[in-house]
Every structure is written in C-alpha cells, then in structure tokens.
Design an enzyme around this catalytic site. Structure first.
Site, PDB file in Angstrom:
ATOM      1  CE  LYS A 165      40.645  35.667  30.610  1.00  0.00           C
ATOM      2  NZ  LYS A 165      41.028  34.301  30.182  1.00  0.00           N
TER       3      LYS A 165
ATOM      4  CE1 TYR B 132      41.952  39.597  34.580  1.00  0.00           C
ATOM      5  CE2 TYR B 132      40.030  40.273  33.315  1.00  0.00           C
ATOM      6  CZ  TYR B 132      40.946  39.308  33.677  1.00  0.00           C
ATOM      7  OH  TYR B 132      40.860  38.047  33.126  1.00  0.00           O
TER       8      TYR B 132
END
Length: 254
Positions: free
Chosen positions: A162, A155
């Site tokens: 995020k 990720y």
C-alpha cells in the site's frame, strides 16, 4: 449538491454488497453517473451481476487483471459504447496467503511480486489504458489503508504494497496534471470486507480501531462512496495526489 450526470465511471473490485467498490458505485450512481462494473471470474459473477443490474450498469464484464487481455477487452467495450471515461475506481488487492500471514522479511519473491502486480501495477495499467478516454476533470481513484505508513499488526506484506500504491498515486497525479486528470487514494480505516477477512485477528483490529478513533466510529462503505463521488465531481477538479483518510480520526492517533 454536485452532479455527476452524464459522467461515465468504471468500477473495478466489487465482490459483494459489503465491498468498498460497491459503496462507491452506489454513490456515483446516485449522483447520476453511468456505470461499467467488472467481476473477477465466473464464480464471482453470480454475486456481482445482480448488484450491477440493480445499479443499472450499462457494461458488466469479467476482468481478472492477471489474465492477459481482459483489462484491454473492458477498455475496448468502454471505447465502443461510450467513447470516453470520466472516473476510474480501482479497489483490488491480493497477496498469497502464506506471504500475507508471514513476516514481511520472509515474503517470497513470487508472492511479493504478485502482490505488487495485482495491487499496484494493475492501477497504473488501468490509468494508462484509460488516459486516451479521459478529458480535463477526469478522476482515477484507488483504495489504500493506514498500514502504508504505520505498522499495523497482521497487515504484514500489504503495508509495503500500500505504501507503493500511495507513491504511485502521487507520481501519476504529477504526470497527468497537465491534462487535468486527477489521481487519488481513498484510505478508510478497518472495514469488514471480504478482502479484510484474510488478515489475521481482524475482528480485534476492528474493535481496537473503534476504541482509538476519536469519534469511536469507523467508516462505512457509504462514507467511502461519498468521498469518491465528491472527488469525481467538477467541484473537486483542482484536487489531486491526495491520500484521503475516511476513518473517524483513527489515522491521527498513536
């Protein structure tokens, strides 16, 4: 059953019928909301416009948040046609491929800045422009992922991005609370969307998440849409600042 009849909703982030934003748009429409739907560019329009027309969208317009004036132009259309906005859904994220596939500590300054601008600051810009159109009970929604708080293999740079998005949700919720405008993040587990296709070994991530989730099921775009529709409803008007996990329990496992 709650109703969104008479509400006006802006949906940003539909790429195709598998998009989280499309699941949210469908759910909002089923509950009675009128929709404004944007598409990224001319290439994306041929995929998005048929979906928007199928949902009876009253406004269909281009919006690239990196292109000067396009966000403002959409908000001007909404102001002229509706004079108000009840729900804003922001479901866009981007990082240059080299930065997405590399180590976080190797991320370029330009790549990190671009990821933050498109994935986080654009949400704040949308809220700022929407604020004059929103009354008590209005809702601003964005989409996050549990990689914001835990390290998820591959990720990479999107984890810190995020995390920043979720922090922005909390600060915006605090700043808009006096006006009765709520701000939330929807956080599904891994979903097979176009955006996710850029993450390395994503199919393995899906399989692992399904195995580890207590329900052994992952969310669908319809599940995410159901939560979005509820948060947009009057019945949820006293909720704000949340990061809502919609993942079959995946986020609670170690």
């Amino acid at each position: 059953m709650f109703s969104l009849a008479g509400q006006k909703a802006l949906i940003v982030g539909i790429a195709n019928e598998h998009s989280i934003a499309y699941g949210c748009a469908k759910a909002l429409r089923v509950q009675g909301a009128d929709l404004a739907i944007t598409y990224l560019n001319d290439k994306a329009e041929r995929f998005v416009r048929p979906l928007a027309e199928e949902l009876g969208a009253q406004i269909i317009a281009p919006m690239n948040v990196s292109a000067p004036g396009e966000l403002e132009a959409v908000m001007a259309q909404i102001t002229e046609k509706w004079g108000k906005l009840d729900t804003l859904l922001h479901s866009i994220a981007f990082a240059p491929m080299d930065d997405l596939h590399g180590r976080v500590i190797d991320a370029s300054a330009d790549g990190f800045g671009m990821a933050m601008d498109v994935s986080v600051h654009s949400f704040l810009r949308m809220i700022r422009l929407a604020e004059p159109l929103m009354g008590r009970g209005s809702t601003c929604l964005t989409v996050s992922f549990s990689g914001s708080t835990r390290v998820v293999k591959n990720y990479n740079i999107m984890g810190p991005v995020k995390a920043a998005l979720e922090s922005a949700v909390r600060y915006a919720a605090a700043e808009l609370g006096d006006k009765g405008i709520s701000v939330h993040a929807l956080s599904p587990g891994p979903l097979k969307t176009r955006a996710a296709s850029g993450i390395g070994e994503f199919d393995r991530m899906l399989a692992d998440a399904t195995d580890r989730a207590p329900m052994h099921l992952l969310a669908s775009i319809e599940d995410v849409g159901a939560m979005a529709a509820f948060l947009a409803a009057p019945e949820a008007s006293h909720l704000t600042g949340g990061v809502h996990e919609i993942d079959g329990g995946y986020s609670i496992t170690a």
